[in-house]
Every structure is written in structure tokens, then in C-alpha cells.
Design an enzyme around this catalytic site. Structure first.
Site, PDB file in Angstrom:
ATOM      1  N   GLY A  60     -26.112  76.922  -2.468  1.00  0.00           N
ATOM      2  CA  GLY A  60     -26.800  77.814  -3.395  1.00  0.00           C
ATOM      3  C   GLY A  60     -26.074  79.124  -3.600  1.00  0.00           C
ATOM      4  O   GLY A  60     -26.086  79.697  -4.699  1.00  0.00           O
ATOM      5  N   ASN A  61     -25.402  79.610  -2.555  1.00  0.00           N
ATOM      6  CA  ASN A  61     -24.670  80.865  -2.673  1.00  0.00           C
ATOM      7  C   ASN A  61     -23.431  80.721  -3.546  1.00  0.00           C
ATOM      8  O   ASN A  61     -22.891  81.718  -4.043  1.00  0.00           O
ATOM      9  CB  ASN A  61     -24.275  81.390  -1.295  1.00  0.00           C
ATOM     10  CG  ASN A  61     -25.472  81.906  -0.512  1.00  0.00           C
ATOM     11  OD1 ASN A  61     -26.492  82.262  -1.097  1.00  0.00           O
ATOM     12  ND2 ASN A  61     -25.370  81.934   0.802  1.00  0.00           N
ATOM     13  N   LYS A 106     -37.169  77.295   8.510  1.00  0.00           N
ATOM     14  CA  LYS A 106     -36.347  77.576   7.330  1.00  0.00           C
ATOM     15  C   LYS A 106     -36.812  78.856   6.633  1.00  0.00           C
ATOM     16  O   LYS A 106     -37.893  78.886   6.039  1.00  0.00           O
ATOM     17  CB  LYS A 106     -36.427  76.401   6.357  1.00  0.00           C
ATOM     18  CG  LYS A 106     -35.527  76.535   5.149  1.00  0.00           C
ATOM     19  CD  LYS A 106     -34.065  76.367   5.517  1.00  0.00           C
ATOM     20  CE  LYS A 106     -33.192  76.320   4.279  1.00  0.00           C
ATOM     21  NZ  LYS A 106     -31.769  76.177   4.638  1.00  0.00           N
ATOM     22  N   LYS A 109     -30.369  70.274   1.434  1.00  0.00           N
ATOM     23  CA  LYS A 109     -29.688  69.558   0.358  1.00  0.00           C
ATOM     24  C   LYS A 109     -28.475  68.793   0.859  1.00  0.00           C
ATOM     25  O   LYS A 109     -28.073  67.786   0.262  1.00  0.00           O
ATOM     26  CB  LYS A 109     -29.314  70.516  -0.774  1.00  0.00           C
ATOM     27  CG  LYS A 109     -28.286  71.588  -0.433  1.00  0.00           C
ATOM     28  CD  LYS A 109     -26.895  71.226  -0.885  1.00  0.00           C
ATOM     29  CE  LYS A 109     -25.877  72.286  -0.595  1.00  0.00           C
ATOM     30  NZ  LYS A 109     -25.891  73.003   0.653  1.00  0.00           N
ATOM     31  N   LYS A 164     -24.400  70.412   7.528  1.00  0.00           N
ATOM     32  CA  LYS A 164     -23.217  69.876   6.842  1.00  0.00           C
ATOM     33  C   LYS A 164     -22.434  68.951   7.773  1.00  0.00           C
ATOM     34  O   LYS A 164     -22.028  67.843   7.375  1.00  0.00           O
ATOM     35  CB  LYS A 164     -22.319  71.023   6.357  1.00  0.00           C
ATOM     36  CG  LYS A 164     -22.900  71.815   5.214  1.00  0.00           C
ATOM     37  CD  LYS A 164     -22.017  72.987   4.841  1.00  0.00           C
ATOM     38  CE  LYS A 164     -22.593  73.718   3.636  1.00  0.00           C
ATOM     39  NZ  LYS A 164     -23.948  74.231   3.844  1.00  0.00           N
TER      40      LYS A 164
END
Length: 290
Positions: free
Chosen positions: A12-13, A119, A190, A252
Site C-alpha cells: 500500500g505504501n 493489525k 494481502k 511476505k
């Protein structure tokens, strides 16, 4: 589809850099830059499935509507916003059709994550919010919600059909979290959804584009170094040490290892500015291999 499938997870960043004004102009420029990198991959005859983060965008919405009971609507709204911008930019940059799909992802309402939400979402607050979980951050507090494991992508078949003729944007923000009784106030990672889609669709490649050069050992210290290559076993050992960010690099590495183990293919973790070179084994980044 004629071309091999490449799944790319965009942080998102990368779409709205942190620390600056979250204007649409900045968002458009960031997305246009990402699309140029994605177009360079498409030019290598890859069909693209792009999964994106949405943290800054959801945070912007929550400044105006702080009720986390409607978090599903905020996730869907930002999927529409970013999906439209990405599909338009990818289509222009590649000269090929691109489409965005608002995506829902099923989770287990009994997932242990709901008993211990971790989160952070939304803006930094001056005082702890009433009646909702929160965590102290520098100078204030942020609300926290659960981040359960994804089980299945509801729109999987639609995405698979669209990929025959289009580059596709899907799974935005991890998708809207759905339990058996309906939407849940949760954020699905995500990167985990990107790996699920890559495995389910038998993608020939998986790339995680983030705001660091790769997986760093001793991150944040003068001794930090990027791992150019991690086996699945080495990735699990690194995760077990607990030094990777639970909401950033940890998922990740976990997702890259899941994909490598399930498919026998390598996943790559690279800086978002290096998307165009993401599949070059000589380029900076970390390869997670079987």
C-alpha cells in the site's frame, strides 16, 4: 491464457507513500510509476495479476468514519479506488486490456486471530479509543483488528476467466473478510492472499514489491544485510526467530515460502522501484526458493 501468469503483490505504501500528504495527485503519480514497472514485466510476455495493499487509503477513510463495524465497506471502497487507478494505468502503460475485480475472501470466524487482534488501522489518536482494542504507538494510539488467515477467494473463477484476455487487479487490501454469517471487521494480509491466488491459479511467478530492498537480516541495525536467497527451510528458521515484522516482512517471507513449497518455483521480494527488474536473478532483492 497464452502467456505465463505472474502474480505481483504491491504494498500500500508503494501506491501512497507514508509520511506525506495523501492526495489523489500523489496516488496517481505513484500508481503510474508502478504501472511502468509492471508494463516492463508484461513486455516480457507475462500475464499479470496484481494484488495491492490499501492501508493508507483505509486510514484516510477512517478519519471520517471511525466505526470499524463498517470496515468491510472501507476495504471495498478502496478496492474500487485503487483498482480503477491501477487498471487504467496498467492498460495505458501496456496497451493491453486490464480490469479490476472487487474481491471477497472467506475466513474462519473462529480463527485465533479474532481473540488477539494485532493489525493497526486508521489514524493515530491522541487518547485510547473507547470499547475497541488499541495499541500504543509513537505519540498516541491506533485501533487494532484481527488479521485472520485467508481460506478462499470468492471471485476465484471470475479472476481465472478474466485472465484469459486481461491483466487483472484483484484481492485488493487482502479482500473483504467474509465469515459464514457475513462480513467481519478484519484485515486480511494481502501477501497471503497473493500467495493463495498464485498457488490456486498455478502462477509461474510471484513477486512481492515493498519499500525495502529485500529480506534483511538484523533489520534496522548497522549490521543489516539483504539475503539474496533463502530456501524454504531457511525462511521458516528466520520466521521462527521472530525478528521479521509481524505486519510487514513476516507475511511476505511466510507467503513466499508457502508458494515455493507448493509449486517448486521461486518467489521474489524486491523494492517497489525495481519492479521492472523483479525477475532478473542478478538484480537486488531476495529469492525464496524450494
Amino acid at each position: 491464457m497464452a502467456e505465463p501468469l505472474l502474480v505481483v503483490a504491491l504494498g500500500g505504501n508503494a501506491l501512497s507513500p507514508p509520511g506525506g500528504a495523501q492526495t489523489y495527485a500523489i496516488e496517481r503519480a505513484s500508481i503510474a510509476a508502478a504501472a511502468r514497472g509492471l508494463a516492463a514485466l508484461a513486455a516480457q510476455r507475462w500475464r499479470l495479476l496484481v494484488v495491492h495493499g490499501n492501508g493508507p487509503q483505509v486510514g484516510r477513510l477512517l478519519r471520517h468514519d471511525a466505526d470499524t463495524a463498517d470496515l468491510d465497506i472501507a476495504v471495498a471502497q478502496t478496492q474500487g479506488e485503487l483498482g480503477y487507478l491501477l487498471a487504467d494505468a496498467i492498460g495505458r502503460a501496456t496497451g493491453q486490456p486490464a480490469v479490476a475485480v472487487v474481491t471477497r475472501v472467506t475466513v474462519d470466524a473462529a480463527d485465533p486471530a479474532f481473540a488477539q487482534p494485532t493489525k493497526p488501522i486508521g489514524p493515530v489518536l491522541a487518547t485510547p479509543p473507547a470499547r475497541v482494542p488499541a495499541v500504543a504507538v509513537g505519540g498516541g494510539w491506533r485501533r487494532v483488528v484481527a488479521s485472520p488467515q485467508p481460506l478462499a477467494v470468492v471471485e476465484h473463477d471470475a479472476v481465472a476467466t478474466l485472465l484469459a484476455r486481461h491483466h487483472v487487479v484483484a484481492g485488493g487490501g487482502g479482500g473483504v473478510a467474509l465469515g459464514a454469517a457475513g462480513p467481519l471487521a478484519a484485515v486480511i494480509d494481502k501477501d497471503r492472499v497473493a500467495a493463495r491466488l498464485a498457488i490456486a491459479l498455478d502462477a509461474q511467478g510471484l513477486v512481492f514489491a515493498t519499500d525495502v530492498a529485500g529480506v534483511e537480516d538484523d533489520h534496522g541495525t548497522p549490521h543489516a544485510r539483504v539475503w539474496p536467497r533463502l530456501t524454504v527451510a531457511e525462511a521458516h528458521a528466520l520466521l521462527a526467530r521472530g525478528t521479521l515484522g509481524a505486519g510487514s516482512m513476516g507475511p511476505k517471507v511466510e507467503s513466499a515460502a508457502d508458494y515455493a513449497e507448493a509449486t517448486g518455483r521461486a518467489a521474489r521480494i524486491v523494492h517497489c522501484d525495481a519492479i521492472a527488474q523483479a525477475l532478473d536473478p542478478e538484480a537486488p532483492g531476495t529469492a525464496v526458493v524450494p
